[in-house]
Write a protein that holds these residues in place. Structure first.
Motif, mmCIF file in Angstrom:
data_model
loop_
_atom_site.group_PDB
_atom_site.id
_atom_site.type_symbol
_atom_site.label_atom_id
_atom_site.label_comp_id
_atom_site.label_asym_id
_atom_site.label_seq_id
_atom_site.Cartn_x
_atom_site.Cartn_y
_atom_site.Cartn_z
ATOM 1 N N MET A 1 -10.679 9.082 -1.467
ATOM 2 C CA MET A 1 -10.315 9.110 -0.036
ATOM 3 C C MET A 1 -9.942 7.699 0.419
ATOM 4 O O MET A 1 -10.634 7.065 1.209
ATOM 5 C CB MET A 1 -11.484 9.706 0.741
ATOM 6 C CG MET A 1 -11.742 11.159 0.328
ATOM 7 S SD MET A 1 -13.189 11.885 1.111
ATOM 8 C CE MET A 1 -14.430 11.712 -0.158
ATOM 9 N N HIS A 2 -8.823 7.252 -0.086
ATOM 10 C CA HIS A 2 -8.486 5.823 -0.054
ATOM 11 C C HIS A 2 -7.838 5.333 1.242
ATOM 12 O O HIS A 2 -7.506 4.158 1.343
ATOM 13 C CB HIS A 2 -7.589 5.470 -1.249
ATOM 14 C CG HIS A 2 -6.277 6.204 -1.268
ATOM 15 N ND1 HIS A 2 -5.175 5.745 -1.956
ATOM 16 C CD2 HIS A 2 -5.883 7.359 -0.670
ATOM 17 C CE1 HIS A 2 -4.175 6.587 -1.801
ATOM 18 N NE2 HIS A 2 -4.583 7.573 -1.034
ATOM 19 N N HIS A 3 -7.638 6.229 2.202
ATOM 20 C CA HIS A 3 -7.032 5.783 3.478
ATOM 21 C C HIS A 3 -8.058 5.513 4.570
ATOM 22 O O HIS A 3 -7.706 4.957 5.606
ATOM 23 C CB HIS A 3 -6.044 6.835 3.992
ATOM 24 C CG HIS A 3 -4.883 7.074 3.079
ATOM 25 N ND1 HIS A 3 -4.046 6.059 2.667
ATOM 26 C CD2 HIS A 3 -4.424 8.212 2.490
ATOM 27 C CE1 HIS A 3 -3.111 6.571 1.864
ATOM 28 N NE2 HIS A 3 -3.324 7.861 1.740
ATOM 29 N N ALA B 1 -1.906 12.546 -8.128
ATOM 30 C CA ALA B 1 -0.846 13.318 -8.795
ATOM 31 C C ALA B 1 0.423 13.306 -7.958
ATOM 32 O O ALA B 1 1.445 13.849 -8.374
ATOM 33 C CB ALA B 1 -1.312 14.754 -9.031
ATOM 34 N N ASP B 2 0.378 12.678 -6.795
ATOM 35 C CA ASP B 2 1.505 12.816 -5.869
ATOM 36 C C ASP B 2 2.746 11.949 -6.139
ATOM 37 O O ASP B 2 3.776 12.181 -5.496
ATOM 38 C CB ASP B 2 1.047 12.715 -4.397
ATOM 39 C CG ASP B 2 0.167 11.531 -4.113
ATOM 40 O OD1 ASP B 2 0.019 10.674 -5.004
ATOM 41 O OD2 ASP B 2 -0.379 11.451 -2.988
ATOM 42 N N PRO B 3 2.722 10.995 -7.102
ATOM 43 C CA PRO B 3 4.025 10.399 -7.467
ATOM 44 C C PRO B 3 4.902 11.361 -8.287
ATOM 45 O O PRO B 3 6.061 11.087 -8.532
ATOM 46 C CB PRO B 3 3.648 9.180 -8.329
ATOM 47 C CG PRO B 3 2.207 8.928 -8.078
ATOM 48 C CD PRO B 3 1.610 10.277 -7.753
ATOM 49 N N GLY C 1 -7.748 11.398 -5.922
ATOM 50 C CA GLY C 1 -6.715 10.983 -4.969
ATOM 51 C C GLY C 1 -5.874 12.187 -4.569
ATOM 52 O O GLY C 1 -6.312 13.336 -4.687
ATOM 53 N N GLY C 2 -4.623 11.938 -4.153
ATOM 54 C CA GLY C 2 -3.782 13.025 -3.646
ATOM 55 C C GLY C 2 -3.062 13.789 -4.741
ATOM 56 O O GLY C 2 -2.947 13.352 -5.891
ATOM 57 N N GLY C 3 -2.590 14.956 -4.355
ATOM 58 C CA GLY C 3 -1.835 15.831 -5.252
ATOM 59 C C GLY C 3 -1.596 17.100 -4.464
ATOM 60 O O GLY C 3 -2.562 17.731 -4.025
ATOM 61 N N TYR C 4 -0.335 17.446 -4.228
ATOM 62 C CA TYR C 4 -0.041 18.510 -3.268
ATOM 63 C C TYR C 4 0.902 19.543 -3.862
ATOM 64 O O TYR C 4 1.911 19.200 -4.464
ATOM 65 C CB TYR C 4 0.557 17.904 -1.986
ATOM 66 C CG TYR C 4 -0.340 16.833 -1.419
ATOM 67 C CD1 TYR C 4 -1.347 17.151 -0.514
ATOM 68 C CD2 TYR C 4 -0.223 15.512 -1.836
ATOM 69 C CE1 TYR C 4 -2.204 16.181 -0.026
ATOM 70 C CE2 TYR C 4 -1.073 14.527 -1.356
ATOM 71 C CZ TYR C 4 -2.062 14.873 -0.456
ATOM 72 O OH TYR C 4 -2.919 13.908 0.015
ATOM 73 N N GLY C 5 0.512 20.800 -3.667
ATOM 74 C CA GLY C 5 1.365 21.877 -4.134
ATOM 75 C C GLY C 5 0.893 22.479 -5.438
ATOM 76 O O GLY C 5 -0.118 22.059 -6.011
ATOM 77 N N THR D 1 -3.168 4.429 -8.154
ATOM 78 C CA THR D 1 -1.817 4.847 -8.538
ATOM 79 C C THR D 1 -1.371 6.089 -7.757
ATOM 80 O O THR D 1 -0.398 6.750 -8.148
ATOM 81 C CB THR D 1 -1.730 5.096 -10.061
ATOM 82 O OG1 THR D 1 -2.772 5.998 -10.453
ATOM 83 C CG2 THR D 1 -1.891 3.806 -10.836
ATOM 84 N N ASP D 2 -2.087 6.410 -6.676
ATOM 85 C CA ASP D 2 -1.619 7.446 -5.746
ATOM 86 C C ASP D 2 -0.296 6.958 -5.149
ATOM 87 O O ASP D 2 -0.058 5.755 -5.036
ATOM 88 C CB ASP D 2 -2.674 7.617 -4.650
ATOM 89 C CG ASP D 2 -2.386 8.748 -3.690
ATOM 90 O OD1 ASP D 2 -3.018 9.807 -3.817
ATOM 91 O OD2 ASP D 2 -1.530 8.566 -2.785
ATOM 92 N N VAL D 3 0.557 7.889 -4.754
ATOM 93 C CA VAL D 3 1.889 7.484 -4.278
ATOM 94 C C VAL D 3 1.843 6.748 -2.927
ATOM 95 O O VAL D 3 2.743 5.984 -2.591
ATOM 96 C CB VAL D 3 2.835 8.719 -4.193
ATOM 97 C CG1 VAL D 3 2.610 9.519 -2.923
ATOM 98 C CG2 VAL D 3 4.297 8.316 -4.329
ATOM 99 N N HIS D 4 0.769 6.985 -2.171
ATOM 100 C CA HIS D 4 0.615 6.311 -0.877
ATOM 101 C C HIS D 4 -0.240 5.056 -1.047
ATOM 102 O O HIS D 4 -1.207 5.068 -1.823
ATOM 103 C CB HIS D 4 -0.063 7.253 0.126
ATOM 104 C CG HIS D 4 0.657 8.558 0.306
ATOM 105 N ND1 HIS D 4 0.293 9.703 -0.371
ATOM 106 C CD2 HIS D 4 1.739 8.882 1.062
ATOM 107 C CE1 HIS D 4 1.110 10.694 -0.025
ATOM 108 N NE2 HIS D 4 2.007 10.221 0.833
ATOM 109 N N LYS D 5 0.086 4.019 -0.317
ATOM 110 C CA LYS D 5 -0.673 2.771 -0.463
ATOM 111 C C LYS D 5 -2.162 2.989 -0.195
ATOM 112 O O LYS D 5 -2.528 3.704 0.748
ATOM 113 C CB LYS D 5 -0.133 1.718 0.509
ATOM 114 C CG LYS D 5 -0.824 0.377 0.321
ATOM 115 C CD LYS D 5 -0.524 -0.623 1.407
ATOM 116 C CE LYS D 5 -1.458 -1.819 1.229
ATOM 117 N NZ LYS D 5 -1.373 -2.781 2.329
HETATM 118 ZN ZN LIG Z 1 -1.346 10.204 -1.730
#
Ligand SMILES: [Zn+2]
Length: 315
Positions: free
Chosen positions: A123-125, A251-253, A293-297, A161-165
């Protein structure tokens, strides 16, 4: 090893929040390759949270009306539809605390066994005094500050390495001499483009690697260079290798990710595999804990499953 707890789940829709995080059956895809064993772990407590988050924020988060957080966090309100909500938001807070507890457990396992891949966390944001993105608390920094407080470690790296900073990570560890951070992310897009330059999201990581759109082919080289730069800075600060490294995988990149705000970077499956090899190879022999981290869909499980497979020799 893989750390899995069946009660750590990501069904935001139960709370009226329409985020396509991972997708319902993502865990079953991993289970096809790995028989996952449920593992319980103790819950982190308020003292653990207070090392990272402000008292005022925690009073709201853990109080009677945590709905205030939904109403005051832009990314939640954007995806929130009260008519779809079937469970109180306080349940989501409890689930988040459980999820963050797993991140700490993963860090302990990394210290004991050298390696852990936790099916949760990242939960890096989240900031000290507010939720941000879809992140309510910062599990990774909470885990590291607990390890430091208990004198289990002195130094750490956080690699994102999540796509969002990893803006919350940078904000919470800025000027910290013992926790160094690296974030490789989209040069433009959320969160950076959504705020003025004096916003918290622009707080620099120790090493930031912004990737411009349509320069995906430079991603792997830049990641490798960035890791070397991190090691150089770390050496200058007196520790060539940290006591632990925590990695927000993301996984979001991936080009098949469906979140609108992750579309400015589209790595192929092959490039995602190479990303994993670079991380595993560079971090060899350092205790390491990976969080999702993130990963959508419907395709994010492909990346996490690939990582589970390719990391097996390192367990
Ligand atoms: Zn992300």
């Amino acid at each position: 090893m893989i750390l899995y707890n069946k009660n750590v789940s990501f069904d935001f829709l139960d709370y009226g929040i329409q985020i396509p995080l991972y997708y319902d059956d993502w865990i079953s895809h991993i289970q096809e390759k790995f028989p996952l064993k449920h593992r319980e772990f103790p819950l982190i407590n308020r003292e653990d949270l207070e090392r990272v988050h402000s008292k005022d924020y925690l009073d709201i988060l853990l109080g009677q009306n945590p709905e205030i957080i939904i109403e005051t966090t832009h990314e939640f309100t954007k995806y929130y539809d009260k008519s779809l909500q079937t469970k109180p938001f306080s349940h989501l807070i409890q689930k988040t605390l459980l999820e963050a507890s797993g991140t700490y457990e993963a860090s302990l396992m990394a210290l004991q066994k050298g390696f852990c891949f936790y099916l949760g966390g990242g939960m890096h944001h989240s900031y000290k005094e507010e939720a941000h993105g879809f992140c309510v608390i910062h599990d990774v920094v909470i885990a590291l500050q607990k390890l430091i407080a208990l004198q289990k470690i002195k130094t750490a790296w956080i690699i994102d390495t999540d796509v969002h900073k990893g803006d919350g990570t940078a904000y919470l560890t800025f000027k910290d001499e013992n926790i160094l951070t690296l974030s490789i992310h989209m040069e433009k897009g959320w969160p950076l483009d959504s705020y003025p330059l004096d916003h918290k999201c622009w707080t620099p990581s120790t090493v930031d690697i912004p990737i411009p759109q349509y320069e995906e082919n430079s991603y792997l080289n830049k990641l490798q260079e960035g890791l070397q730069k991190l090691q150089k800075i770390s050496t200058q600060k007196g520790f060539r290798r940290p006591d632990i490294v925590m990695i927000v995988l993301g996984a979001d990149p991936y080009e098949k990710d469906t979140l609108l705000s992750s579309q400015l970077l589209n790595l192929s499956f092959e490039q995602m595999c190479q990303r994993h090899q670079i991380l595993l190879s560079f971090l060899k022999n350092i205790p390491q804990a990976y969080v999702l981290g993130g990963g959508y869909g419907p395709h994010s499980h492909e990346i996490f499953t690939e990582f589970a497979i390719s990391s097996t020799p390192y367990w």
